[in-house]
Scaffold this motif. Structure first.
Motif, PDB file in Angstrom:
ATOM      1  N   THR A 162       0.799  -1.218   0.000  1.00 16.22           N
ATOM      2  CA  THR A 162       0.000   0.000   0.000  1.00 16.22           C
ATOM      3  C   THR A 162       0.834   1.272   0.000  1.00 16.22           C
ATOM      4  O   THR A 162       0.367   2.318  -0.412  1.00 16.22           O
ATOM      5  CB  THR A 162      -0.899   0.011   1.254  1.00 16.22           C
ATOM      6  OG1 THR A 162      -1.636  -1.182   1.277  1.00 16.22           O
ATOM      7  CG2 THR A 162      -1.839   1.174   1.266  1.00 16.22           C
ATOM      8  N   PHE A 183       0.426   7.637   2.222  1.00 17.07           N
ATOM      9  CA  PHE A 183      -1.017   7.868   2.114  1.00 17.07           C
ATOM     10  C   PHE A 183      -1.392   9.328   2.335  1.00 17.07           C
ATOM     11  O   PHE A 183      -2.215   9.898   1.600  1.00 17.07           O
ATOM     12  CB  PHE A 183      -1.807   6.980   3.090  1.00 17.07           C
ATOM     13  CG  PHE A 183      -3.281   7.242   3.005  1.00 17.07           C
ATOM     14  CD1 PHE A 183      -4.030   6.696   1.974  1.00 17.07           C
ATOM     15  CD2 PHE A 183      -3.912   8.093   3.909  1.00 17.07           C
ATOM     16  CE1 PHE A 183      -5.374   6.978   1.848  1.00 17.07           C
ATOM     17  CE2 PHE A 183      -5.261   8.377   3.788  1.00 17.07           C
ATOM     18  CZ  PHE A 183      -5.993   7.818   2.765  1.00 17.07           C
ATOM     19  N   ALA A 215      -3.604  11.659   0.010  1.00 20.59           N
ATOM     20  CA  ALA A 215      -4.858  12.288   0.454  1.00 20.59           C
ATOM     21  C   ALA A 215      -4.815  13.794   0.222  1.00 20.59           C
ATOM     22  O   ALA A 215      -5.813  14.404  -0.184  1.00 20.59           O
ATOM     23  CB  ALA A 215      -5.111  11.966   1.925  1.00 20.59           C
ATOM     24  N   ARG A 249     -10.023  11.396   0.125  1.00 21.74           N
ATOM     25  CA  ARG A 249      -9.429  10.068  -0.039  1.00 21.74           C
ATOM     26  C   ARG A 249      -9.482   9.321   1.285  1.00 21.74           C
ATOM     27  O   ARG A 249      -9.281   9.902   2.348  1.00 21.74           O
ATOM     28  CB  ARG A 249      -7.980  10.199  -0.507  1.00 21.74           C
ATOM     29  CG  ARG A 249      -7.392   8.871  -0.998  1.00 21.74           C
ATOM     30  CD  ARG A 249      -6.165   9.130  -1.867  1.00 21.74           C
ATOM     31  NE  ARG A 249      -5.510   7.903  -2.265  1.00 21.74           N
ATOM     32  CZ  ARG A 249      -5.193   7.595  -3.533  1.00 21.74           C
ATOM     33  NH1 ARG A 249      -5.492   8.423  -4.505  1.00 21.74           N
ATOM     34  NH2 ARG A 249      -4.558   6.476  -3.820  1.00 21.74           N
ATOM     35  N   LEU A 265      -8.842   5.266   3.355  1.00 21.24           N
ATOM     36  CA  LEU A 265      -8.178   3.964   3.318  1.00 21.24           C
ATOM     37  C   LEU A 265      -8.999   2.989   4.158  1.00 21.24           C
ATOM     38  O   LEU A 265      -9.378   3.318   5.282  1.00 21.24           O
ATOM     39  CB  LEU A 265      -6.777   4.124   3.919  1.00 21.24           C
ATOM     40  CG  LEU A 265      -5.919   2.875   4.056  1.00 21.24           C
ATOM     41  CD1 LEU A 265      -5.363   2.483   2.694  1.00 21.24           C
ATOM     42  CD2 LEU A 265      -4.754   3.158   5.015  1.00 21.24           C
ATOM     43  N   GLU A 273      -8.231   1.876  -1.292  1.00 16.27           N
ATOM     44  CA  GLU A 273      -8.233   3.335  -1.242  1.00 16.27           C
ATOM     45  C   GLU A 273      -9.309   3.853  -2.169  1.00 16.27           C
ATOM     46  O   GLU A 273      -9.415   3.421  -3.315  1.00 16.27           O
ATOM     47  CB  GLU A 273      -6.863   3.908  -1.641  1.00 16.27           C
ATOM     48  CG  GLU A 273      -5.835   3.692  -0.550  1.00 16.27           C
ATOM     49  CD  GLU A 273      -4.500   4.376  -0.816  1.00 16.27           C
ATOM     50  OE1 GLU A 273      -4.476   5.463  -1.425  1.00 16.27           O
ATOM     51  OE2 GLU A 273      -3.485   3.795  -0.407  1.00 16.27           O
ATOM     52  N   GLU A 289     -11.666   7.445  -3.451  1.00 20.05           N
ATOM     53  CA  GLU A 289     -11.847   8.891  -3.440  1.00 20.05           C
ATOM     54  C   GLU A 289     -13.333   9.175  -3.564  1.00 20.05           C
ATOM     55  O   GLU A 289     -14.014   8.613  -4.426  1.00 20.05           O
ATOM     56  CB  GLU A 289     -11.077   9.551  -4.586  1.00 20.05           C
ATOM     57  CG  GLU A 289      -9.582   9.564  -4.311  1.00 20.05           C
ATOM     58  CD  GLU A 289      -8.753  10.248  -5.389  1.00 20.05           C
ATOM     59  OE1 GLU A 289      -7.524  10.200  -5.258  1.00 20.05           O
ATOM     60  OE2 GLU A 289      -9.326  10.815  -6.337  1.00 20.05           O
ATOM     61  N   ALA A 347     -13.204   2.163   3.734  1.00 20.40           N
ATOM     62  CA  ALA A 347     -12.465   3.251   3.077  1.00 20.40           C
ATOM     63  C   ALA A 347     -13.359   4.468   2.863  1.00 20.40           C
ATOM     64  O   ALA A 347     -12.917   5.612   3.025  1.00 20.40           O
ATOM     65  CB  ALA A 347     -11.897   2.761   1.742  1.00 20.40           C
TER      66      ALA A 347
END
Ligand SMILES: Cc1cc2nc3c(=O)[nH]c(=O)nc-3n(C[C@H](O)[C@H](O)[C@H](O)COP(=O)(O)OP(=O)(O)OC[C@H]3O[C@@H](n4cnc5c(N)ncnc54)[C@H](O)[C@@H]3O)c2cc1C
Lengths: 793, 262
Positions: A440, A445, A449, A459, A461, A649, A651, A761
């Motif tokens: 990942t 992350f 984001a 975004r 997770l 992940e 959005e 997520a």
């Protein structure tokens, strides 16, 4: 170095050549001399009393050969449920007889109550329309909502079942009081009510069946879209029509997907057989897509309240669930096992939680029957667990990864007995979680984001650490749990005189790739070229009695049967070699396709042994039989327990509520891998279906029991742009300890593990975007639902 | 599907004559009509195909007007008006899938006036003129309600004339299953003002959002729409969106169209 053949090679799928060039032969592709066409009359109301069916005008129509109604089958039928489940009070489940064609009452929109057979499809279609017009059905109030169904004894799907309950099951009932006790004193309890949405399987090929009857011998033949031709034959023979098993051949030729929906025996199969006998002509039927929506067994449809009791540091103390599971109008063959032994037994997850209690009330409603669909019960268990754990982490401000690690069963604890009746043989959940995190790029992350935020997107997770029990199933164990069948499998390995090999397997391939993978295994173990190995499946006249393909069992169970049969072939080959080489049997070694006398250069090739077996000119017949063909039945000692960690992940577009899955990482432990390419394909397909469930697919009945999502105009299937490029890893391998190939099965994994990762997520994205009042959104997490959830400030 | 007769004339006059017969109905791309016939929901006695009539096909410029033949498939519009009217080409290129775009036609789409279809918003948003075999109808008068138009029985859309705007864009929010417009906004800026047409939202079918037009005529910016919203009364509600959600999407999609306009 990747291998280019044998076990572990990404051999290209040999069956794809015929599928991709239009040369597959599916049921509907068969055209038979003298064939006739069946069309079914299906109820347009969810619940109704059949007052009268006047067949006179229909029978007089051009081309009409026969009309069947429920009356014609009232003395046969009784398509049974394969598992007997007892309620908490010890009483057996209520088992209303499932008729071939509805009579007395229709119980869901799409319930077939009559069939018309005619010379052409168009004539049958016209006649069925006439018959529907000449049928009087008094509509009764529809029972759609499960909570209302159990609350109102005045309205019944089956007149003899007052509360519409099939059973009220407790697992494990003896643990109930102790679990309740834990909840009374637990430092923290997280509660979540959720819906596991009903799904329509939507195999690309609709169901289709052709019945034939041969008056000269009295034999029947059914060609049908089945995942398990022997099971279908058994059900028709022993329960539904009383045709002797040895007078009925069931063939499932190329089948275009099943996902569970083609496990079951359906009434249409009985009708085409009965009609073929009556007319002495082949009778064929292929479902229209609308019929598939209305009458294929659907999947999921649970309403669950799950509670998690834990310490303030996130150490799990107990899980407790209450579920209403919809079975629809009739019990489909696996429908009673799916919400119970494929669900309740998984409710400990990969965690060393000391106490678990599961309650499932299974409810009849005026909707299509619900049964096993890719994952079957295990996706429901995983979704409930992984969602409530995620919620608990948010409530207590704990790190979701650390909470999982803290609670995982550790590698030194196997064999591990769970509080819900399973014994996990092996696994390493820390390893798959670590792997998923590595894939990942967790550290990156926040930057991702922030970049998304600059584009106006939120975004998030989401994690899911899942486990399933598959390789279905040890007959001893499932027998104790209520199964009315065994779940072994069988294989025959036939070495032909010229040295090539036919393998007859009880597995059925409807997209999985068995013809390729099984040949790879046989080639490797017998030291022959894979091109000399043919895999034969799907025909009760050719294969030994096997139970077919579902429950990620093909490789673990049917593959093991092939392995066992090959072991017998090698043993027999050694006998033949000993005779030919004038050596003691114990001195013969088999390696790379050659039988040799240990320590000498005396040897015979596999081909020489095969030829000798069929040209047994000076055989000592008392001690050595001619021929080289062996059958093995394999009954697994336990389930297999694939497990893994999925990180998703997403959005979220805060203006519209639309969710886009932008990355999906899978770290799975499937034990040994036979063909990595096919494993990846299975994971892709399973995760795609899981994303479909999480974001798109929804089966909705209105209050009158009309299916409002009855076509692809309203039922949203996941499409290429709904799914990301998957990142799949299967390098964490703890081989299964009890089957000869060390394999666990990978067919359902993706569909089981992925939905909670997606929903977690989305919740994460919304919390990061400041919408922290959103604790849950039911699937499918559609744009409209996300937007509505965001509004409630 | 029930039996029917099929004729494929090569001139408009023959088509008009054939449509005078009992139970006759025009067939263009068949992407709406044929599925409904397959499901036995529609049973014309005679199908009069329009796709053999050369005069109904193709794209041309008449001065500042872009003229599209009534039986021109979406794929042709997507390819051939890309430079003359990019927003319209993009809309056509976003309808359905390649098979639908290669069969389905502008005339069929406008005649059908599905409340979630794309083309009606372009016609209304561009102030187009719908040309039939016997008259010209302004888009403002053409769309009379969900699946309703000003067409008389047997009347054929022969062409659609689009005044080409300075700038325009279509913003479509896809319905997850059908991928028609769950809600879509077509915005076009002309010398004398801005037109905004909304599809997929109202129970009355495609409509003009006049407040947005006024605001955008004053200032053609997304900010000009701030504070403007449509009431949820009269919006469609179904599995895929409530009336409130659709009302919300009208504003979102209009803003996006303004931002994307070129
Ligand atoms: C899978 C799929 C996806 C689709 N997605 C979209 C989408 O995203 N957006 C969208 O807007 N549409 C979509 N459509 C609809 C598509 O654009 C159709 O092509 C269109 O709605 C009808 O056009 P047609 O030429 O196929 O008309 P037909 O189906 O042939 O006819 C439709 C109706 O119009 C009448 N008619 C046809 N031509 C004329 C004419 N020239 N004059 C008078 N009456 C006429 C017919 O008699 C009939 O009543 C989709 C369709 C399908 C099957």
């Amino acid at each position: 170095m990747p291998k280019d053949g044998g076990i572990g090679a990404s051999t290209k799928r040999r069956e794809d050549i015929r599928f991709l060039t239009g040369r597959g032969v599916y049921t509907d592709d068969l055209n038979l001399h003298g064939q006739t066409f069946a069309v079914f009359c299906r109820s347009t109301v969810a619940h109704g009393k059949i007052v009268s069916i006047n067949t006179a005008a229909t029978e007089a129509m051009p081309g009409v050969l026969a009309v069947f109604t429920g009356q014609d089958f009232k003395d046969v039928g009784g398509n049974p449920a394969g598992w007997l489940i007892n309620s908490r009070d010890g009483t057996p489940m209520r088992e209303p007889k499932r008729p071939v064609l509805a009579h007395g009452k229709v119980r869901h929109v799409g319930d077939a109550y009559a069939a018309v057979i005619a010379e052409t499809y168009a004539q049958a279609k016209d006649a069925a329309e006439q018959l529907a017009a000449d049928t009087v059905i008094d509509e009764l109030p529809a029972i759609v909502d499960m909570k209302a169904a159990v609350a109102d004894p005045s309205n019944r799907v089956h007149d003899e079942i007052p509360d519409n309950l099939c059973f009220d099951w407790g697992w494990i009932e003896d643990n109930r009081a102790a679990v309740d006790e834990v909840f009374k004193t637990a430092p923290h309890v997280t509660t979540l009510e959720l819906v596991n949405n009903r799904l329509v399987p939507n195999a690309m090929e609709p169901r289709a069946s052709i019945g034939e009857y041969f008056p000269g011998t009295g034999d029947y033949k059914l060609t049908t879209t089945s995942q398990n031709p022997h099971l279908t034959r058994l059900l028709i023979a022993a329960f539904v029509m009383g045709i002797p098993e040895n007078k009925l051949q069931v063939v499932a030729p190329d089948v275009g997907g099943g996902f569970g929906s083609k496990i079951y025996h359906y009434g249409e199969e009985a009708v085409v057989l009965a009609a073929a006998k009556k007319l002495k002509r082949p009778v064929r039927w292929t479902a229209e897509r609308s019929e598939s929506f209305l009458s294929d067994a659907h999947g999921r449809d649970h309403v669950t309240k799950i509670e998690l009791a834990c310490e303030k540091d996130g150490t799990f103390l107990a899980f407790r669930t209450e579920t209403l599971a919809n079975v629809g109008a009739y019990l489909s063959n696996f429908s009673t096992a799916t919400p119970t032994f494929l669900h309740g037994t998984l409710m400990a997850g990969p965690y060393k939680v000391p106490k678990v209690y599961v309650n499932v009330k299974t409810v009849f409603t005026n909707t299509a029957p619900v049964d096993a669909y890719r994952g079957a019960g295990r996706p429901e268990a995983t979704f409930s667990l992984e969602r409530v754990i995620d919620k608990m982490c948010r409530e207590l401000g704990l790190d979701q990864f650390e909470v999982r690690r803290k609670n995982f069963i550790t590698p030194d604890m196997y064999p591990y007995t769970t509080p819900v009746g399973l014994v996990y043989d092996t696994g390493n959940y820390h390893a798959t979680l670590d792997k998923a995190l590595e894939m990942t790029d967790l550290a990156g992350f926040e930057a991702r984001a922030a970049e998304a935020k600059a584009r106006g997107k939120l975004r998030g997770l989401g994690l899911s650490t899942w486990i399933e029990a598959c390789g279905i199933a040890p007959s001893n164990l499932v027998g104790v749990l209520g199964s009315r069948v065994g779940l072994y499998d069988a294989a025959t390995v036939r070495v032909n005189a010229t040295g090539n090999i036919s393998v007859m397997t009880g597995a059925h391939s409807h997209g999985q790739g068995h013809e390729t993978v099984f040949a790879q295994i046989v080639a490797e173990k017998l030291g022959v070229d894979a091109t000399s190995v043919e895999i034969v499946h799907g025909d009760t006249a050719k294969i030994p009695f096997g139970m077919g393909s579902y429950g990620s069992r093909s490789l673990a169970v049917c593959g093991s049967a092939i392995d066992r049969a090959m072991g017998k072939i090698i043993a027999k080959g050694k006998k033949i070699a000993a005779h030919m080489l004038e050596a003691a049997e114990g001195d013969i070694e088999f390696k790379d396709g050659t039988f040799s006398v240990a320590g000498t250069d005396k040897a015979k090739t596999f081909g020489e042994i095969a030829f000798s077996a069929y040209v047994p000119h000076n055989y000592p017949l008392e001690t050595l039989e001619p021929g080289l063909e062996e059958t093995a039945f394999y009954d697994p000692g336990n389930f297999t327990y694939p497990a893994g960690a999925y990180l998703c992940e997403v959005e979220v577009d805060p203006d519209t509520g639309k969710v886009q899955v932008v990355a999906f990482h899978c770290a799975d432990d499937f034990g040994n891998i036979m063909n990595p390419m096919i494993v990846e394909g299975q994971v892709h397909g399973g995760v795609g279906q899981g994303i479909g469930q999480a974001l798109c697919e929804n089966t909705t009945y209105d209050e009158n029991g009309q299916l409002t999502s009855a076509s692809f105009m309203d039922y949203a299937m996941p499409r290429a742009d709904d799914v990301p490029f998957y990142n799949v890893d299967y390098s964490c391998q703890t081989p299964c300890t009890h089957n000869p190939l060390g394999v666990k099965g990978c067919g359902e994994a993706g569909a089981i593990g992925s939905p909670p990762a997606v929903v977690n997520a989305v919740i994460d994205a919304l919390h990061r975007g400041g919408y922290d009042h959103v604790t849950h959104i039911d699937m499918p997490v559609s744009p409209a639902r996300v937007w509505a959830a965001m509004q409630k400030h | 599907m029930y039996n029917f007769d099929f004729v494929k004339p090569s001139t408009l006059d023959e088509a008009v004559a054939a449509l005078g017969g009992e139970d006759a109905q025009p067939l263009s791309g068949g992407q709406t009509l044929l599925p409904s016939m397959k499901q036995r929901l529609n049973a014309p006695g005679v199908l009069v195909s329009l796709t053999g009539i050369a005069a109904l096909k193709g794209v041309s410029m008449e001065g500042r007007l872009l003229v599209i033949g009534g039986a021109t498939p979406h794929a042709v519009v997507a390819a051939e008006v890309a430079s003359a009217y990019p927003a319209l080409a993009a809309l056509a290129g976003g309808i359905g899938d390649p098979a639908v775009r290669n069969r389905g036609t502008i005339g069929g789409s406008l005649a059908n006036n599905d409340p979630s279809a794309c083309y009606p918003s372009a016609a209304l948003g561009s102030g187009a003129t719908i040309v039939t075999n016997n008259r010209e109808i302004a888009a403002d008068d053409f769309f009379t309600g969900m699946f309703e138009t000003a067409l008389e029985p047997g009347e054929i859309i022969t062409a659609v004339k689009f005044p080409v705007p300075e700038k325009a864009a279509y913003a479509k929010f896809q319905q997850p299953a059908s991928r028609f417009a769950l809600t879509g906004a077509y915005v076009a800026k002309y010398g004398d003002g801005v037109r905004v047409a909304i599809t997929g939202a109202s129970e009355g079918g495609v409509f003009r959002w006049t407040e947005a037009e006024e605001a955008l005529s004053r200032s053609f910016t997304a900010e000009a729409l701030n504070g403007l919203s449509l009431p949820e009364d009269g919006m469609m509600g179904d599995l895929h969106g409530t009336p409130a959600y659709r009302a919300h999407l009208c504003a979102v999609m209009t803003r996006r169209a303004v931002t994307a306009a070129r």
